[in-house]
Write a protein that holds these residues in place. Structure first.
Motif, PDB file in Angstrom:
ATOM      1  N   ASN A  20     -34.922   4.745  12.009  1.00 20.31           N
ATOM      2  CA  ASN A  20     -35.588   3.891  11.020  1.00 20.31           C
ATOM      3  C   ASN A  20     -34.500   3.063  10.325  1.00 20.31           C
ATOM      4  OD1 ASN A  20     -37.511   2.769   9.341  1.00 20.31           O
ATOM      5  ND2 ASN A  20     -37.853   4.597   8.126  1.00 20.31           N
ATOM      6  N   PRO A  21     -33.718   2.294  11.127  1.00 20.27           N
ATOM      7  CA  PRO A  21     -32.490   1.684  10.607  1.00 20.27           C
ATOM      8  C   PRO A  21     -32.697   0.673   9.494  1.00 20.27           C
ATOM      9  CG  PRO A  21     -32.977   0.872  12.817  1.00 20.27           C
ATOM     10  CD  PRO A  21     -33.908   2.014  12.571  1.00 20.27           C
ATOM     11  N   ARG A  22     -33.843   0.016   9.452  1.00 17.88           N
ATOM     12  CA  ARG A  22     -34.073  -0.953   8.379  1.00 17.88           C
ATOM     13  C   ARG A  22     -34.108  -0.286   7.012  1.00 17.88           C
ATOM     14  NH1 ARG A  22     -38.541  -5.370  10.576  1.00 17.88           N
ATOM     15  NH2 ARG A  22     -37.290  -6.138  12.347  1.00 17.88           N
ATOM     16  N   ARG A  23     -34.379   1.041   6.998  1.00 17.88           N
ATOM     17  CA  ARG A  23     -34.404   1.791   5.745  1.00 17.88           C
ATOM     18  C   ARG A  23     -33.336   2.879   5.769  1.00 17.88           C
ATOM     19  NH1 ARG A  23     -40.043   2.957   3.205  1.00 17.88           N
ATOM     20  NH2 ARG A  23     -38.594   2.945   1.459  1.00 17.88           N
ATOM     21  N   HIS A  24     -32.236   2.596   6.447  1.00 17.29           N
ATOM     22  CA  HIS A  24     -31.108   3.531   6.535  1.00 17.29           C
ATOM     23  C   HIS A  24     -31.543   4.881   7.088  1.00 17.29           C
ATOM     24  CE1 HIS A  24     -28.909   0.526   4.288  1.00 17.29           C
ATOM     25  NE2 HIS A  24     -29.746   0.620   3.283  1.00 17.29           N
ATOM     26  N   ASN A  25     -32.526   4.837   7.990  1.00 14.15           N
ATOM     27  CA  ASN A  25     -33.063   6.034   8.641  1.00 14.15           C
ATOM     28  C   ASN A  25     -33.679   7.024   7.662  1.00 14.15           C
ATOM     29  OD1 ASN A  25     -32.264   5.072  11.213  1.00 14.15           O
ATOM     30  ND2 ASN A  25     -30.192   5.807  10.839  1.00 14.15           N
ATOM     31  N   ALA A  26     -34.284   6.490   6.609  1.00 14.77           N
ATOM     32  CA  ALA A  26     -35.099   7.328   5.726  1.00 14.77           C
ATOM     33  C   ALA A  26     -36.227   7.945   6.546  1.00 14.77           C
ATOM     34  CB  ALA A  26     -35.661   6.509   4.577  1.00 14.77           C
ATOM     35  N   MET A  27     -36.549   9.195   6.257  1.00 17.80           N
ATOM     36  CA  MET A  27     -37.489   9.964   7.062  1.00 17.80           C
ATOM     37  C   MET A  27     -38.893   9.920   6.458  1.00 17.80           C
ATOM     38  SD  MET A  27     -35.846  11.429   9.674  1.00 17.80           S
ATOM     39  CE  MET A  27     -36.726  12.956  10.062  1.00 17.80           C
ATOM     40  N   THR A  28     -39.821   9.302   7.175  1.00 13.43           N
ATOM     41  CA  THR A  28     -41.216   9.295   6.759  1.00 13.43           C
ATOM     42  C   THR A  28     -41.872  10.630   7.108  1.00 13.43           C
ATOM     43  OG1 THR A  28     -41.992   8.456   8.890  1.00 13.43           O
ATOM     44  CG2 THR A  28     -41.322   6.809   7.234  1.00 13.43           C
ATOM     45  N   LYS A  29     -43.094  10.816   6.626  1.00 12.29           N
ATOM     46  CA  LYS A  29     -43.813  12.048   6.949  1.00 12.29           C
ATOM     47  C   LYS A  29     -43.984  12.188   8.452  1.00 12.29           C
ATOM     48  CE  LYS A  29     -48.003  14.686   5.942  1.00 12.29           C
ATOM     49  NZ  LYS A  29     -49.217  14.786   5.107  1.00 12.29           N
ATOM     50  N   ASP A  30     -44.355  11.095   9.134  1.00 11.91           N
ATOM     51  CA  ASP A  30     -44.507  11.156  10.583  1.00 11.91           C
ATOM     52  C   ASP A  30     -43.203  11.548  11.266  1.00 11.91           C
ATOM     53  OD1 ASP A  30     -47.174  10.489  10.487  1.00 11.91           O
ATOM     54  OD2 ASP A  30     -46.884   8.375  11.001  1.00 11.91           O
ATOM     55  N   MET A  31     -42.089  11.034  10.765  1.00  5.67           N
ATOM     56  CA  MET A  31     -40.798  11.349  11.374  1.00  5.67           C
ATOM     57  C   MET A  31     -40.429  12.819  11.204  1.00  5.67           C
ATOM     58  SD  MET A  31     -38.602   7.923  10.389  1.00  5.67           S
ATOM     59  CE  MET A  31     -37.077   8.480  11.169  1.00  5.67           C
TER      60      MET A  31
END
Length: 268
Positions: A20-31
């Motif tokens: 999720n590089p556009r958000r510095h690989n912030a982890m969403t619930k799905d991730m």
């Protein structure tokens, strides 16, 4: 794009990529949910001997996606406030029987550290930055993450990191015991790949046995003697020592065969 968790294969090495590089690989619930499911699949894949975890692009992970923080950290089915999807994925990684390596470049923040901390070994580039930031947003770090941080760094360092939320450098992280090695960024990914290949060439019986024993010791489990005895029995039945000794005497690289598939340790 909401980000994804994907896997790349290079022989016996599987690399899980937090993407999720556009958000510095912030982890969403799905991730977080994808990570847990993917780890379960890779754990039973006999072709995989070593697992590497990294971020896509220039960062490891900026942690939990703050836009749906509450939904990620709390389990709506139980009402639990134990880290929810984060803790489930972290525990799946910590329980992964094969050796795991966190390859950390750029930011490793918050929940990103929970992923890295759950790996067996952490290798960082000299341009990586670490921070554990719950105090900056008024939450409590998940219990599993606090426990692991205290075991790795000790109570005093854990309090410093948790209370301040300050970012620290790779060299500071190494001095606190958070990472095992710091490598110049110019040769970082080559070094990670070579290290993973070295682990894959070793006896997986030896590695998995010693990983299990070290974890039992770290958790002060009373079953240490039984665990050690079970693994010693497995060594006797495996034929691995004969392969290793013959290769040593013959001045060649050993080709270890053990996968654990028929081991009594994995029957339950």
């Amino acid at each position: 794009m909401t980000g994804t968790v994907r896997v790349e294969f290079n022989g016996p090495v599987a690399t899980v990529v937090l993407d999720n590089p556009r958000r510095h690989n912030a982890m969403t619930k799905d991730m977080w949910q994808q990570l847990e499911r993917l780890l379960l699949l890779l754990s039973v894949d006999e072709s995989v001997k070593v697992l590497v975890v990294r971020g896509a692009g220039a960062n490891f992970s900026a942690g939990v996606d703050i836009t749906n923080l509450n939904d990620i950290l709390h389990d709506p089915h139980t009402g639990g406030h134990d880290g929810g999807n984060v803790t489930a994925a972290e525990n799946a990684l910590a329980r992964f029987q094969k050796p795991t390596v966190a390859a950390i470049d750029g930011h490793c923040i918050g929940g990103g550290w929970q992923i890295a901390g759950a790996c067996d070994i952490r290798v960082a580039s000299d341009q990586s930055t670490f921070g554990i930031t719950p105090a900056k947003i008024g939450i409590i770090y998940p219990l599993s993450g606090i426990e692991r941080l205290v075991r790795l760094a000790g109570p005093a360092a854990a309090k410093y990191l948790l209370f301040s939320g300050d970012f620290i450098t790779a060299s500071e992280a190494k001095s606190l015991g958070l990472v095992a090695r710091v490598v110049p960024r110019s040769g970082f990914w080559q070094e990670v790949a070579e290290f993973a290949r070295r682990l894959a060439s070793r006896s997986q019986l030896s590695i998995q046995a010693m990983k299990n024993i070290v974890d039992v010791i770290a958790e002060n489990d009373e079953g240490l003697g039984e665990t050690h005895a079970l693994w010693q029995r497995e060594v006797t039945l495996s034929g691995e020592p004969e392969i290793g000794v013959a290769a040593f005497l013959g001045k060649r690289s050993p080709e270890f065969k053990w996968t654990g598939r028929h081991s009594q340790l994995f029957e339950h």
